[in-house]
Design a protein around this motif. Structure first.
Motif, PDB file in Angstrom:
ATOM      1  N   PHE A  22       0.613  -1.146  -0.225  1.00  0.00           N
ATOM      2  CA  PHE A  22       0.645  -0.431  -0.101  1.00  0.00           C
ATOM      3  C   PHE A  22       0.832   1.585   0.305  1.00  0.00           C
ATOM      4  O   PHE A  22       0.777   2.425  -0.885  1.00  0.00           O
ATOM      5  N   GLY A  25       2.340   1.557  -3.091  1.00  0.00           N
ATOM      6  CA  GLY A  25       1.653   1.775  -4.685  1.00  0.00           C
ATOM      7  C   GLY A  25       1.055   3.515  -3.743  1.00  0.00           C
ATOM      8  O   GLY A  25       1.112   4.004  -5.640  1.00  0.00           O
ATOM      9  N   SER A  26       1.258   3.512  -3.500  1.00  0.00           N
ATOM     10  CA  SER A  26       1.079   5.164  -3.094  1.00  0.00           C
ATOM     11  C   SER A  26       1.803   6.094  -3.270  1.00  0.00           C
ATOM     12  O   SER A  26       1.726   7.512  -3.299  1.00  0.00           O
ATOM     13  N   THR A  29       2.329   5.891  -7.010  1.00  0.00           N
ATOM     14  CA  THR A  29       1.442   7.073  -7.600  1.00  0.00           C
ATOM     15  C   THR A  29       1.488   8.855  -7.335  1.00  0.00           C
ATOM     16  O   THR A  29       1.748   9.243  -8.128  1.00  0.00           O
ATOM     17  N   GLY A  48       1.446   6.216   5.947  1.00  0.00           N
ATOM     18  CA  GLY A  48       1.165   4.573   5.662  1.00  0.00           C
ATOM     19  C   GLY A  48       1.928   3.750   6.173  1.00  0.00           C
ATOM     20  O   GLY A  48       1.345   2.619   6.754  1.00  0.00           O
ATOM     21  N   LEU A 172      -2.281   0.233  -5.710  1.00  0.00           N
ATOM     22  CA  LEU A 172      -3.006   0.609  -4.033  1.00  0.00           C
ATOM     23  C   LEU A 172      -4.077  -0.055  -4.263  1.00  0.00           C
ATOM     24  O   LEU A 172      -4.142  -0.077  -2.638  1.00  0.00           O
TER      25      LEU A 172
END
Length: 319
Positions: A22, A25-26, A29, A48, A172
């Protein structure tokens, strides 16, 4: 009982693995969308790393298990200081950085003392949650108003591999779905164990769930210590505890207000507060040495074992 413990183990494993994906991916992005590395580090990376605790607490609160959520937040803070830092210091002395002493410890102490006042009535309600979120915003302001001396955040962001935007978004979304599913499985298993053993969900949150969600910090800290790269270990623990206190704890207060047993303040929160003050005092006393040594690490670990014994005795008294 076996089924419930299996749910806890599987839930924790998937939770930890999906939390890491997570964050990746965050970060990928946000980086592809043009956010600066420092801003990503101060927001996405910071929040996170507390995602497991936050999502577990939210799931528990919605499942009418707010006591488990409260125990998760407080128990994680106790474990971070006494278990994670204790073991890390035993492996190798933990360096003390000036920024931690001048900025991060004062913020954590002030926030912990402020939240203490909210616990005095043994009730966490909506307004308590709002106040904690406001304190979080104020704390973040003080921590980030002069963030040029935090290159470790940029380094953390740089370690995330480059990924195309579509792949980053998919990672994500999938990891977030796994976080939600695993947290629900973990709360189901923890609640089931509490019922089968005849103990409160608070105790399960303070022990099994708290230790489980603190395992990533323990693994990362020990691995860094073995490699000689643990100079930011103390700052990471302070940041994690601050988010547990001001971002995780408000979730049950906002979603499902809860009346707490008096033992939460007298035993668990008091121990968390005492450990926080003790760690800060030790850091200031030892700043001339420049590190927290193995003697302190042994004391912290012994304190955590003593706390577990205290919880065990409390369970036997309840039964």
């Amino acid at each position: 009982m076996i089924l419930f413990f299996t749910g806890i183990i599987v839930g924790l494993i998937v939770l930890v693995l999906s939390a890491d994906r997570f964050v990746n991916g965050s970060v990928a992005t946000a980086r592809n969308l043009g956010m600066s590395p420092m801003l990503i580090g101060l927001t996405i990376v910071a929040f996170g790393t507390s995602a497991p605790e936050m999502i577990v607490s939210g799931t528990a609160a919605l499942a009418d298990s707010s006591s488990l959520a409260v125990g998760n937040a407080i128990g994680s803070n106790i474990a971070n200081i006494a278990l994670v830092l204790g073991i890390t210091a035993l492996v190798s002395p933990i360096p003390l950085k000036a920024v931690v002493l001048k900025r991060e410890f004062p913020v954590l102490l002030a926030a912990t003392l402020a939240v203490t006042v909210l616990f005095l009535d043994n009730h966490l309600g909506v307004w308590d949650g709002v106040i904690m979120v406001v304190i979080l915003a104020i704390s973040m302001y003080f921590l980030t108003r002069n963030n040029l001396d935090a290159p470790e955040l940029i380094d953390e962001v740089a370690e995330v591999p480059a990924t195309s935007t579509p792949k980053a978004v998919i990672e994500l979304v999938v990891s977030l779905a796994l976080l939600l599913a695993s947290s629900k499985l973990l709360v189901w298993g923890a609640s089931g164990v509490a019922r089968e053993m005849g103990v409160s969900e608070l105790i399960i949150g303070l022990t099994i769930v708290a230790i489980g969600t603190s395992l990533p910090e323990l693994a990362a800290s020990v691995a860094s210590a073995l490699k000689g790269h643990h100079d930011i270990a103390l700052g990471n623990i302070i940041g994690s505890n601050l988010f547990n206190l001001l971002a995780v704890l408000p979730i049950p207060a906002l979603l499902n207000p809860v009346n707490l047993d008096g033992e939460v303040l007298l035993r668990d929160y008091s121990i968390m507060l005492g450990l926080t003050i003790f760690l800060a005092a030790s850091a200031y006393i030892m700043q001339k040495k420049g590190h927290l040594g193995r003697v302190l690490g042994g004391f912290l670990l012994a304190t955590y074992l003593g706390y577990l014994v205290l919880l065990y005795l409390s369970v036997n008294v309840q039964i």
